[in-house]
Design an enzyme around this catalytic site. Structure first.
Site, PDB file in Angstrom:
ATOM      1  N   SER A 191       1.277  -7.463  -0.893  1.00  0.00           N
ATOM      2  CA  SER A 191       1.922  -8.506  -0.086  1.00  0.00           C
ATOM      3  C   SER A 191       0.984  -9.644   0.293  1.00  0.00           C
ATOM      4  O   SER A 191       1.436 -10.665   0.800  1.00  0.00           O
ATOM      5  CB  SER A 191       2.587  -7.915   1.153  1.00  0.00           C
ATOM      6  OG  SER A 191       1.667  -7.692   2.192  1.00  0.00           O
TER       7      SER A 191
ATOM      8  N   THR B 243       1.517  -4.375   4.317  1.00  0.00           N
ATOM      9  CA  THR B 243       1.306  -4.725   5.733  1.00  0.00           C
ATOM     10  C   THR B 243       0.789  -6.152   5.924  1.00  0.00           C
ATOM     11  O   THR B 243       0.975  -6.745   6.983  1.00  0.00           O
ATOM     12  CB  THR B 243       0.289  -3.759   6.387  1.00  0.00           C
ATOM     13  OG1 THR B 243      -0.944  -3.830   5.660  1.00  0.00           O
ATOM     14  CG2 THR B 243       0.807  -2.342   6.403  1.00  0.00           C
TER      15      THR B 243
ATOM     16  N   THR C 143       0.825  -1.212   0.000  1.00  0.00           N
ATOM     17  CA  THR C 143       0.000   0.000   0.000  1.00  0.00           C
ATOM     18  C   THR C 143       0.855   1.256   0.000  1.00  0.00           C
ATOM     19  O   THR C 143       0.465   2.288  -0.547  1.00  0.00           O
ATOM     20  CB  THR C 143      -0.929  -0.014   1.226  1.00  0.00           C
ATOM     21  OG1 THR C 143      -1.792  -1.135   1.100  1.00  0.00           O
ATOM     22  CG2 THR C 143      -1.771   1.236   1.326  1.00  0.00           C
TER      23      THR C 143
HETATM   24  N1  ASP Z   1      -2.762  -5.485   0.712  1.00  0.00           N
HETATM   25  C1  ASP Z   1      -1.731  -4.534   1.075  1.00  0.00           C
HETATM   26  C2  ASP Z   1      -0.398  -5.267   1.117  1.00  0.00           C
HETATM   27  O1  ASP Z   1      -0.143  -5.946   2.036  1.00  0.00           O
HETATM   28  C3  ASP Z   1      -2.055  -3.930   2.379  1.00  0.00           C
HETATM   29  C4  ASP Z   1      -1.060  -2.925   2.868  1.00  0.00           C
HETATM   30  O2  ASP Z   1       0.053  -2.798   2.420  1.00  0.00           O
HETATM   31  O3  ASP Z   1      -1.424  -2.205   3.854  1.00  0.00           O
HETATM   32  O4  ASP Z   1       0.361  -5.144   0.196  1.00  0.00           O
END
Ligand code: ASP
Length: 319
Positions: free
Chosen positions: A68, A101, A18
């Site tokens: 991720s 995350t 993100t």
């Molecule tokens: N779906 C995203 C990831 O993990 C969520 C984030 O980065 O907050 O790449």
């Protein structure tokens, strides 16, 4: 321990997430696409970065560009190889990794176990995309820079919302708020306040001695298949049997409470073990760790959640 004055280079490795995400509207915090902007772009968007670096050089590399949630073993291997390459350079003081995350805690634990270096590797992230009215990525990246340059920093760490977490303790605990991570009972490793790092008591930091360097060389397609399953009301042995029939090599069971496992699963798990499948037990509870020797099943390393226990078992099976 590193002396901040001697650091000449900080390496930033981009993997997506993100923090590199974009949305069509500045008010959209959920309907965005992760992994759109390059790491160079993210760094250029940070006012005050040069002040934090105090003359140190910055090298950046795009290792991956993904959400991720889709992290895979081949990307982990490529990331670990790039880390090992840069950490071996005497003029590199440490590495910052931009990451999503969702699986940050798994990548952190993986790297902690395969990289053998006293230098810091600091993962950072964001909960809002780069296009948000007030994105959290730039501040998190700036804080990660302060941490990686700090002489007390060592091992694999995660930085988010002003808090520093260890690879062992960090866990995503919230799907939306900016301070999305917790270190549970262990507590934060430290904090970043106005660009200054304040560490918690270093005497309480456990040493992690596990090193599984085969993950840097064994083709990712040959890594043993280890799956996570949860014990819950209505659990069904067919889940275990199907995984064993499909060739799973290891199973991590997130048991209820203090490692209790539904009767319907226990016999199937015992049979799986008898057929050579490695089985490890942890708890599905969000906080705390297993106490005593709660079940006949072998316990995963204490304090690891099921997803990190999966990483440890997979690395163990690789020898
Ligand atoms: N779906 C995203 C990831 O993990 C969520 C984030 O980065 O907050 O790449």
């Amino acid at each position: 321990m590193l002396d901040a004055k001697k650091i000449q280079k900080v390496v930033v490795l981009g993997t997506g997430g993100t923090i590199a995400g974009t949305a069509a509207s500045a008010s959209d915090h959920t309907g965005y696409t992760a992994g759109q902007l390059g790491v160079q772009h993210l760094l250029e968007a940070i006012p005050g970065l040069n002040g934090v670096l105090q003359g140190d050089a910055l090298v950046c590399e795009q290792v991956a560009q993904l959400d991720s949630k889709d992290m895979d073993h081949a990307t982990w291997q490529a990331l670990a190889q790039r880390c090992a390459h840069w950490l071996a350079q005497p003029d590199v003081g440490g590495i910052v990794i931009t990451h999503g995350t969702d699986t940050l805690e798994e990548t952190a634990w993986f790297l902690q176990q395969v990289l053998e270096t006293p230098k810091p590797v600091v993962l950072t992230c964001s909960m809002r995309p780069a296009t948000a009215l007030t994105p959290d990525g730039p501040q998190n990246l700036l804080d990660a820079m302060a941490v990686v340059r700090d002489p007390m920093a060592r091992g694999v760490l995660a930085v988010c919302a002003g808090r520093i977490h260890s690879a062992h303790g960090v866990q995503k605990v919230h799907p939306y708020r900016l301070d999305a991570f917790s270190s549970g009972d262990a507590g934060s490793r430290g904090w970043v306040e106005q660009g200054r790092v304040r560490w918690a008591d270093p005497g309480s930091w456990p040493m992690v001695h596990v090193h599984a360097k085969s993950a840097l060389s064994l083709p990712a397609s040959d890594w043993p298949w280890v799956a996570v399953l949860h014990s819950h009301a209505g659990a069904d042995a067919r889940q275990v049997n199907a995984l064993v029939a499909a060739g799973v090599k290891g199973l991590v069971v997130a048991g209820t409470g203090n490692g209790t496992v539904h009767q319907n699963l226990l016999t199937a798990l015992a049979q799986a073990q008898a057929q050579g499948v490695a089985v490890r037990l942890t708890t599905r509870c969000a906080e705390g760790q297993l106490v005593g020797q709660p079940a006949a099943l072998q316990m995963a390393p204490r304090g690891l959640n099921a997803y990190k226990a999966r990483v440890s078992l997979m690395l163990d099976l690789m020898g």
